[in-house]
Structure formats: C-alpha cells, structure tokens
Design a protein around this motif. Structure first.
Motif, mmCIF file in Angstrom:
data_model
loop_
_atom_site.group_PDB
_atom_site.id
_atom_site.type_symbol
_atom_site.label_atom_id
_atom_site.label_comp_id
_atom_site.label_asym_id
_atom_site.label_seq_id
_atom_site.Cartn_x
_atom_site.Cartn_y
_atom_site.Cartn_z
ATOM 1 N N HIS A 1 0.864 -1.190 0.000
ATOM 2 C CA HIS A 1 0.000 0.000 0.000
ATOM 3 C C HIS A 1 0.891 1.227 0.000
ATOM 4 O O HIS A 1 1.946 1.215 0.624
ATOM 5 C CB HIS A 1 -0.863 -0.005 1.274
ATOM 6 N N GLU B 1 0.422 5.815 -0.046
ATOM 7 C CA GLU B 1 -0.475 6.969 -0.129
ATOM 8 C C GLU B 1 0.240 8.210 0.390
ATOM 9 O O GLU B 1 1.329 8.117 0.976
ATOM 10 C CB GLU B 1 -1.757 6.735 0.679
ATOM 11 N N THR C 1 -3.542 5.935 7.939
ATOM 12 C CA THR C 1 -3.385 5.126 6.736
ATOM 13 C C THR C 1 -4.674 4.402 6.364
ATOM 14 O O THR C 1 -5.305 3.772 7.221
ATOM 15 C CB THR C 1 -2.294 4.062 6.976
ATOM 16 N N ALA C 2 -5.046 4.474 5.087
ATOM 17 C CA ALA C 2 -6.179 3.713 4.548
ATOM 18 C C ALA C 2 -7.465 3.950 5.353
ATOM 19 O O ALA C 2 -8.217 3.014 5.645
ATOM 20 C CB ALA C 2 -5.832 2.216 4.495
#
Ligand code: CMX
Length: 139
Positions: free
Chosen positions: A32, A34, A114-115
């Motif tokens: 992942h 971002e 996060t996420a």
C-alpha cells in the motif's frame, strides 16, 4: 481493546529509495502507498511475502513538508525507527482508558490515518521513550 501490533514506522528521507532497499535486502513486498496531507507524510506499507491481512507490517514515512513531524524527526535523529503502532478495536475507548492511566494523548479526538484508519498517539515521554500510535483500521 488491543488486537495486535499493526506496524512499526521508520522515518526515511526518500520513499522510493527506502522501498527498493526493503525489497532488495529483506524481501518485503509493497502492499500500500499513499500521501496523508493531514500528517504531512508520503508513506508505504510493506509486508513479508504471503502475509495475510492482519499481519504486522513495516511502514516507511517520508516528509511531505518541512514542518511535518517526520521532517523534524529526520532533522533531529536522521532516518530510523519513529513509532510503534498498536492495533485496537475501538480507538475512542482505548484513548479513554489510557487517559485514565495518566497517559497524554496527542489529539483530543482521533484523526485520519493510513487507509482511512482512525489514529491517535501516546506522547513518547509517557511511554518509555516510544511514540505509540493507536490504530483502529477502517471497517
Ligand atoms: N520517538 C521517541 N521520542 C520522540 C519522538 C519519537 N518519534 N519524537 C520526539 N521525541 C522526543 C524528543 O526527542 C523530545 O525529547 P527530549 O525532550 O528529551 O529532547 C521529546 O520527545 C519532545 O519533543 P518535542 O520537541 O517537544 O516534540 P516534537 O516537536 O519532536 O514532536 C511529537 C514530538 C511526538 C509530539 C510529534 O512527532 C508528533 O506529533 N507525532 C505524531 C504525529 C506523527 O508522528 N506523524 C507522522 C506519522 C504519521 C502516521 O503514522 O500516519
């Protein structure tokens, strides 16, 4: 309330260089990445090959801005371990319980991590010199 160690966070100067290093040296896989504007970070999550959801991950954190927490950490310490993140089922309840035990939480209310997780932090001076993040994953 505690359901595991979610991740360990490492401050890095350059995200892509650090991802390549972790993959080529330790065989960790990128799962992942971002940008989190609120936290001022470009970040990546890495895991051991074949790790199922719920396993402990390594988080790489690079600064988005010169005034971010990660930029300040790098200026002071250079790259290295920056945080230990504990996974909790209910971050509001976890913060309340820790406040009752005398811990200072950095935010009055959890913020976005996060996420789309919900996060808060215990001040490192109250936790044996470790910045402890509390993470309630998104549903
Ligand atoms: N681990 C352990 N100790 C730390 C630390 C860390 N990551 N960061 C700072 N400290 C220590 C400092 O060395 C200092 O110790 P001394 O007083 O003995 O010198 C003390 O804590 C307080 O330092 P400060 O200058 O008052 O505070 P800072 O401006 O360095 O801020 C902190 C520290 C924890 C409040 C700040 O880093 C913060 O708000 N962190 C939470 C947000 C964050 O880390 N975001 C990035 C990650 C995003 C994500 O995980 O999604």
């Amino acid at each position: 309330l505690l359901s595991g160690v979610d991740h360990v966070g490492i401050a890095v100067a350059d995200l892509d260089t650090a991802i390549d290093f972790q993959r080529d040296t330790f065989g960790l896989e990128l799962t992942h990445r971002e940008e989190n504007e609120d936290q001022g970070v470009r970040e990546a999550m890495l895991a051991a090959p074949g790790d199922s959801t719920g396993a402990t991950r390594i988080q790489l954190l690079a600064p988005l801005r010169a005034d971010s927490a990660i930029a300040k950490f790098l200026d002071r310490n250079g790259p290295g371990l920056q945080q230990l993140a504990l996974r909790v089922t209910d971050v509001d309840a976890a913060c309340a319980a820790l406040r009752d035990r005398g811990m200072r939480l950095l935010y009055d209310a959890p913020r976005r991590g996060t996420a789309d997780s919900r996060i808060n932090f215990v001040h490192p001076k109250d936790a044996g010199g470790v910045l402890v993040e509390l993470v309630q994953p998104a549903q």
